[in-house]
Scaffold this motif. Structure first.
Motif, PDB file in Angstrom:
ATOM      1  N   GLY D 284      -9.552   3.228  10.142  1.00 18.93           N
ATOM      2  CA  GLY D 284      -9.137   4.224  10.707  1.00 18.93           C
ATOM      3  C   GLY D 284      -9.050   5.568   9.812  1.00 18.93           C
ATOM      4  O   GLY D 284      -8.441   6.634  10.277  1.00 18.93           O
ATOM      5  N   TYR D 285      -9.724   5.574   8.678  1.00 13.73           N
ATOM      6  CA  TYR D 285      -9.807   6.675   7.824  1.00 13.73           C
ATOM      7  C   TYR D 285      -8.555   7.601   7.888  1.00 13.73           C
ATOM      8  O   TYR D 285      -8.692   8.887   8.236  1.00 13.73           O
ATOM      9  CB  TYR D 285     -11.169   7.572   7.752  1.00 13.73           C
ATOM     10  CG  TYR D 285     -11.154   8.538   8.985  1.00 13.73           C
ATOM     11  CD1 TYR D 285     -11.322   7.923  10.537  1.00 13.73           C
ATOM     12  CD2 TYR D 285     -11.457   9.715   8.839  1.00 13.73           C
ATOM     13  CE1 TYR D 285     -11.394   8.799  11.494  1.00 13.73           C
ATOM     14  CE2 TYR D 285     -11.790  10.490  10.160  1.00 13.73           C
ATOM     15  CZ  TYR D 285     -11.569  10.017  11.201  1.00 13.73           C
ATOM     16  OH  TYR D 285     -11.758  11.043  12.223  1.00 13.73           O
ATOM     17  N   ALA D 286      -7.398   6.890   7.312  1.00 16.99           N
ATOM     18  CA  ALA D 286      -6.296   7.772   7.231  1.00 16.99           C
ATOM     19  C   ALA D 286      -6.319   8.777   5.984  1.00 16.99           C
ATOM     20  O   ALA D 286      -6.113  10.124   6.319  1.00 16.99           O
ATOM     21  CB  ALA D 286      -5.059   6.944   6.779  1.00 16.99           C
ATOM     22  N   ILE D 287      -6.626   8.346   4.930  1.00 14.53           N
ATOM     23  CA  ILE D 287      -7.006   9.013   3.713  1.00 14.53           C
ATOM     24  C   ILE D 287      -5.813  10.311   3.414  1.00 14.53           C
ATOM     25  O   ILE D 287      -6.156  11.169   2.777  1.00 14.53           O
ATOM     26  CB  ILE D 287      -8.277   9.584   3.627  1.00 14.53           C
ATOM     27  CG1 ILE D 287      -8.647  10.584   5.028  1.00 14.53           C
ATOM     28  CG2 ILE D 287      -9.527   8.581   3.629  1.00 14.53           C
ATOM     29  CD1 ILE D 287      -9.845  11.242   4.714  1.00 14.53           C
ATOM     30  N   ASN D 288      -4.526   9.980   3.902  1.00 10.72           N
ATOM     31  CA  ASN D 288      -3.860  11.235   3.807  1.00 10.72           C
ATOM     32  C   ASN D 288      -2.525  10.360   4.192  1.00 10.72           C
ATOM     33  O   ASN D 288      -2.184  10.247   5.488  1.00 10.72           O
ATOM     34  CB  ASN D 288      -4.306  12.161   4.829  1.00 10.72           C
ATOM     35  CG  ASN D 288      -3.206  13.469   4.819  1.00 10.72           C
ATOM     36  OD1 ASN D 288      -2.160  13.350   4.332  1.00 10.72           O
ATOM     37  ND2 ASN D 288      -3.933  14.489   5.302  1.00 10.72           N
ATOM     38  N   LEU D 289      -1.541  10.592   3.421  1.00  9.35           N
ATOM     39  CA  LEU D 289      -0.119  10.027   3.532  1.00  9.35           C
ATOM     40  C   LEU D 289       0.468  10.875   4.666  1.00  9.35           C
ATOM     41  O   LEU D 289       1.233  10.328   5.624  1.00  9.35           O
ATOM     42  CB  LEU D 289       0.777  10.031   2.294  1.00  9.35           C
ATOM     43  CG  LEU D 289       2.355   9.574   2.354  1.00  9.35           C
ATOM     44  CD1 LEU D 289       2.866   8.790   0.933  1.00  9.35           C
ATOM     45  CD2 LEU D 289       3.047  10.596   2.898  1.00  9.35           C
ATOM     46  N   ALA D 290       0.491  12.092   4.719  1.00  9.72           N
ATOM     47  CA  ALA D 290       0.987  13.027   5.581  1.00  9.72           C
ATOM     48  C   ALA D 290       0.458  12.864   7.153  1.00  9.72           C
ATOM     49  O   ALA D 290       1.079  12.761   8.223  1.00  9.72           O
ATOM     50  CB  ALA D 290       0.819  14.543   5.385  1.00  9.72           C
ATOM     51  N   MET D 320      -0.537   4.935   2.577  1.00 14.84           N
ATOM     52  CA  MET D 320       0.364   5.830   1.602  1.00 14.84           C
ATOM     53  C   MET D 320      -0.404   5.589   0.414  1.00 14.84           C
ATOM     54  O   MET D 320      -0.097   6.654  -0.591  1.00 14.84           O
ATOM     55  CB  MET D 320       1.701   5.281   1.576  1.00 14.84           C
ATOM     56  CG  MET D 320       2.367   5.115   3.191  1.00 14.84           C
ATOM     57  SD  MET D 320       3.909   4.657   3.158  1.00 14.84           S
ATOM     58  CE  MET D 320       4.820   5.893   2.535  1.00 14.84           C
ATOM     59  N   VAL D 321      -0.691   4.673  -0.321  1.00 16.77           N
ATOM     60  CA  VAL D 321      -0.912   4.331  -1.653  1.00 16.77           C
ATOM     61  C   VAL D 321      -2.271   4.809  -2.097  1.00 16.77           C
ATOM     62  O   VAL D 321      -2.604   5.402  -2.979  1.00 16.77           O
ATOM     63  CB  VAL D 321      -0.400   3.014  -2.286  1.00 16.77           C
ATOM     64  CG1 VAL D 321      -0.980   2.688  -3.649  1.00 16.77           C
ATOM     65  CG2 VAL D 321       1.027   2.756  -1.941  1.00 16.77           C
ATOM     66  N   ALA D 322      -3.115   4.150  -1.300  1.00 13.84           N
ATOM     67  CA  ALA D 322      -4.761   4.302  -1.613  1.00 13.84           C
ATOM     68  C   ALA D 322      -5.125   5.640  -1.700  1.00 13.84           C
ATOM     69  O   ALA D 322      -5.830   5.991  -2.599  1.00 13.84           O
ATOM     70  CB  ALA D 322      -5.497   3.485  -0.577  1.00 13.84           C
ATOM     71  N   PRO D 323      -4.778   6.576  -0.749  1.00  8.83           N
ATOM     72  CA  PRO D 323      -5.206   7.963  -0.987  1.00  8.83           C
ATOM     73  C   PRO D 323      -4.946   8.430  -2.229  1.00  8.83           C
ATOM     74  O   PRO D 323      -5.977   9.148  -2.782  1.00  8.83           O
ATOM     75  CB  PRO D 323      -4.707   8.861   0.213  1.00  8.83           C
ATOM     76  CG  PRO D 323      -4.188   7.770   1.423  1.00  8.83           C
ATOM     77  CD  PRO D 323      -3.883   6.338   0.553  1.00  8.83           C
ATOM     78  N   PHE D 324      -3.851   8.290  -2.748  1.00  2.00           N
ATOM     79  CA  PHE D 324      -3.350   8.830  -4.149  1.00  2.00           C
ATOM     80  C   PHE D 324      -4.441   8.278  -5.235  1.00  2.00           C
ATOM     81  O   PHE D 324      -5.022   8.992  -5.963  1.00  2.00           O
ATOM     82  CB  PHE D 324      -1.934   8.532  -4.473  1.00  2.00           C
ATOM     83  CG  PHE D 324      -1.175   9.382  -3.731  1.00  2.00           C
ATOM     84  CD1 PHE D 324      -0.865  10.637  -4.119  1.00  2.00           C
ATOM     85  CD2 PHE D 324      -0.532   8.902  -2.548  1.00  2.00           C
ATOM     86  CE1 PHE D 324       0.087  11.664  -3.481  1.00  2.00           C
ATOM     87  CE2 PHE D 324       0.310   9.769  -1.838  1.00  2.00           C
ATOM     88  CZ  PHE D 324       0.630  10.993  -2.269  1.00  2.00           C
ATOM     89  N   CYS D 325      -4.612   6.964  -5.118  1.00  2.00           N
ATOM     90  CA  CYS D 325      -5.555   6.207  -6.141  1.00  2.00           C
ATOM     91  C   CYS D 325      -6.959   6.711  -5.728  1.00  2.00           C
ATOM     92  O   CYS D 325      -7.692   7.072  -6.795  1.00  2.00           O
ATOM     93  CB  CYS D 325      -5.551   4.543  -6.072  1.00  2.00           C
ATOM     94  SG  CYS D 325      -3.927   4.156  -6.042  1.00  2.00           S
TER      95      CYS D 325
END
Lengths: 378, 378, 378, 378
Positions: D284-290, D320-325
């Protein structure tokens, strides 16, 4: 805007119109060198008086390098300059409705047609998002970015928050409503034989939730499960989004928005497309009295019967009232949290003095009118 | 355009071409300093004569900073400069038809194919809106925004309302028609084995309303329930919208339209997409003789039989005639209500004198030609 | 380009690279005032020699106001400047393949999934047109409009018609091919568990026309009914269209194309979208060796078996050869009919002397190399 | 940036913020002539101190020609200038979530509705790509291209690679998270009666893989067949692509990217659309914690139950974690292979010294802070 050379002003808003409508009075009263040779004024003084009497800005919003002097000798050319904004708002709204209602007509009437290329009708629901999005875009091009945006609620919000004088409102409103009425009438004329075919007989006209209803081509009807409060909220929130984003796109203090207005119509395409794709289901995203009431009147006139008013629990008043409330609220939010320019919200008490202290508002109004008379931009 | 320094003119229209086609004669006749060193004229005088004889503007519409002098020694380069507009109109129309007819072919022939990614053919009806929209956009890029817009009806309307000389019409018309004919022929060649497969046998070619008809790939056939009057009205209204919006996009007095032409091709994408999504069902939005008659001729030539003419109650003449009427009407509406520049509508009697007083028109014409000869822009 | 002040030239093409790649040698050799204070050359002379040895232009294509002097002391920064074009071509192609192959993967693998929002998979066929279109657009942004356009056939055509030196070809070609190979590998890694699920078992990998084939995610396979000649023609015509429109969009003599390159990537989105919507069915519009052969090699490497080569009657060579032929033909057509600038077609005998008189070509080549050495742009 | 006139600098990065956030301190401290007449500073010194204390740049990012002096006397106007970036990030994220979650709501809840025009719901899966794409586009317009881009992972990556000071992070992060929370709450309020209708009863709220689950409107849940590693990889690769392309679009050394930022929001539309069309299926391509955690919290708060955390094998931590990495990796790749400007990667040892030699990093940090204090841009 407030350099020392200019006369001191007590309020920093309310003496200028919307910035992109602004024609400096001096530029109009004092002929510039290039227009002095026998072409004294771009908009002659008699035209200016007539325009003022109609509530319009004395100078017609015509691109300033464009010389219209010579043709002003003809009666019709003079009428066209006097009625510039009503004409362009009428045609802008007309174009918007032609593409918008046209897209609904094509999608709805051809639903499931297996002879279509692709085998399933001439366009899916998404086609309607395209139709309204590009209709607004092309309508704005036609209307010359007049600042009134083909929607009385946006005109209303510009009057409240962006110093568009209230006396402009009636002409804009009338032109927009007529544009909606006439535009939807032409769509009806274009699809009349297809409507006969779809409804199953000559002259049969039905309104949702009838199975073969075609009234939804022209104006909006809510989904059956939506409560009255949700209906209002859905229109309110979509209108607030509309106004919020438009104010952002027109904000000269905003760092990320192009200074020029070139991108504006394209952005509106995306904005309207988005409202259709994201908030278009429950109530059909009317968000515009001219787009909903104009065509509703037309559909009543051509024989859809009194159900156009009673359908959805007398739903018809919601797309008339909610857009005004929503646009005003959206504009208020933007000015409250982001806008740093002149706005009633950026006055003492967040501008609520204008609402709760009638006398304060009355005196600000008198002062404002006095100054305008002095400057000759009545 | 009408500053005092220029020689006095009795009409303020009709002596210049469309503003974006304009090459000031002086700039051509008097060498500018940068071109004097052995490169006297951009377009040499013999080329200018030949171009005039063909009805084209003496100077070829090549971007003025682009030096073509050296290559004009070659015969073919000279031919290419002489036939600049016909060549670019041909290829622009060719590109438009390739993408337009190509999209119909792909959608129609792959209808319902379950082996497609997604399981339902290679594109829905909407794909056709994309194809024609981007075909026109890319065609305009190729054609260099020549002002003739790949459509004889638009050329026609520019002749009436925007001072494009009538002697340009034949070359433009021929080039556009040929572009439509050849472009659709290449599409046919590309899809020939797929058409055989779809029609169910080698060489079988059928025309709607046959079940497996493929003639609709190339030109338009109306929906069966549409009356003759509705057919005409549908093409008429779509053509009028097309012309109205194009005139708005090209209007130098219009406040909201970018001065530069950079946005024009993208806007046309949206306009054509919109016509396909909103008025593309009943008659297939031909709105262009070159797009409909050219491919129809081609499909007749390759063996679709006389039904290409007789289908839909000899429908074929409607997309030939209606676009001319519609574009003229749309242009008239725009000039009547919005345009403030030079146009026959902005002359006494709204220009109807030209129609109802033949002698008046004849004298204006003679005067116009005399002045052109004087200025050397024959 | 050919002002009197410059040294006389015998050919007017072949001494400059593609106009948007051009870095005037003088600007590089003679330090401009702003770079003289201790920063003598943007690209230092040792870097220039290394780049020349690799077949690249001595100066790296970095925006000229951007100072990179200080960081050139680091080894890796020097490598990055030396390999500027191969790096950006690699990543541009990588991005293009990620989005392109990614879109096919998502559409193909989720076909008909009823748990999707909307109830019918995660994207229709049209999604693939979007994926490739925007992949190319974003790839061009990443690749910095290097002129080679992520496609060996376009590089090839620029070498023939736009004076891109042939010694550039090997590095561009290698970078593009690697980008395709690595990009499709990452897509494979991303979708590996979905492919297992779709194929019906861990490690099962099949090639069309198998029912559950997934090889079509990575490279193209033709429709079964298309003859070999039609396969070739389909790829040929799509490649010719691609090159024809790109040459139009980059033509400085073309009146309707924006001078700046800002619009180019967006136009390519529409162009590639159009090829997918109009010529994407029969053979899958590979039109690019790097896009087809790179991923095909990857799919062979990860275990799709020798069918990736033999499928469709050893179809694999067609998307390798046809794009080169098609792009060359499309470029030839554009130069023949429209382009007025320096091109082999704009030399005596339409440039065919270069093909049919080997000695003439050889001497032109020697003369060209001699002049380049003199000007120091080896 | 490094002209001789400026004081010498030991590092060439780390003393300026992201280039599009840059407000030269001198321009703020020394009044320019046009602002000297009684309007001494655009951002007054007390406001500057407050902003510094909050971790923001001393000067608010307001377009510099826009005078805000007069209105700074009002308390709320002062607050608004102090909290400029948090406010615009909040509303930008709010707008993004409204359109994004709104599009999922409309598509999911209307799945298969046969009374829709077109007969199959109010939008297909593709509508969601549109919603998120244009939501980001319009959100960036609202947020004034603040450089933080409505996504903590992008803020994070700008802190690492583009000298955005780390003390900015907390305020940006908080504003983005709140924007996601509130925005999804408004979407929930808007669709509450439709959710009741879809789930089959008042107050029933279910989470995938339940058949009628609606929790997927607000935050992402993975496909059932995707392994944990693939979940992480899918989010990681999409985030890396996002960051890589954004860095390309903002790279001043990149030849093919327009210098102005005008095109940036439109490019982001295509980028986000592409991620939805190409990498939006598995997770679902969150790619963003917010965008994911904010709405997830909201959906937990309104009663979706603890399954919002436990679904998909406690999937919630991955977006939550993957987008930062992913964003950090994507930024690293871009700087490693293409970026020639100031970046930690363009320092000795590719910047890895900062990671592996804590003492080196600590001293660089102290030096950096000392210089900033000297220049007054705390």
């Amino acid at each position: 805007m407030t350099s020392i050379a200019e006369p001191p002003k007590t309020h920093d808003f309310a003496e200028h119109e919307n910035h992109h409508l602004e024609f400096a009075p001096s530029a109009v009263l004092t002929p510039s060198p290039s227009t002095q040779n026998g072409h004294p004024y771009r908009t002659s003084s008699s035209l200016r008086r007539t325009r003022s009497a109609l509530g319009l800005h004395p100078s017609a919003p015509i691109y300033e390098d464009h010389d219209t002097h010579e043709r002003q000798k003809l009666l019709w050319s003079r009428i066209r300059i006097v009625l510039r904004e009503p004409f362009v708002e009428f045609w802008g709204t007309f174009i918007m409705i032609m593409f918008g209602d046209g897209s609904v007509a094509q999608v709805l009437l051809s639903t499931g047609q297996t002879t279509a290329p692709g085998g399933n009708g001439f366009g899916p629901y998404q086609s309607i998002s395209w139709g309204w999005g590009l209709g607004v875009m092309l309508g704005i091009y036609v209307a010359g970015d007049s600042g009134a945006y083909l929607n009385p609620a946006i005109t209303f919000s510009n009057c409240i928050f962006r110093q568009l004088p209230w006396r402009r409102f009636p002409m804009y409103f009338t032109a927009q409503l007529l544009g909606g009425f006439v535009g939807s009438g032409v769509v009806y004329a274009n699809y009349i034989s297809a409507i006969d075919w779809f409804e199953g007989g000559h002259g049969i006209r039905t309104v949702p939730p009838a199975t073969k209803a075609t009234a939804g081509i022209f104006c909006t009807y809510p989904q059956p499960f939506v409560t009255k409060a949700s209906q209002f909220f859905s229109e309110f929130i979509a209108s607030a989004l509309l106004m919020f984003v438009i104010f952002a796109l027109k904000d000269p203090s905003n760092n990320g928005v192009p200074r020029s207005d070139k991108w504006f119509p394209l952005c509106l395409f995306f904005l309207i497309f988005g409202l259709g794709a994201c908030f278009g289901w429950e109530t059909g995203y009317a968000i515009n009295l001219a787009r909903d009431f104009g065509p509703r009147l037309m559909s009543y006139a051509v024989g859809y019967g009194p159900e156009v008013w009673s359908a959805g629990g007398y739903y018809f008043w919601i797309p008339m009232v909610a857009p005004f409330c929503g646009c005003a609220f959206g504009g208020f939010l933007y000015d409250l949290f982001i806008y740093t320019g002149p706005s009633p919200v950026n006055t003492p008490w967040l501008g609520l003095k204008y609402i709760f202290q009638p006398r304060y508002a009355w005196e600000a109004r008198k002062e404002h009118l006095r100054r305008e008379r002095e400057e000759g931009i009545v």
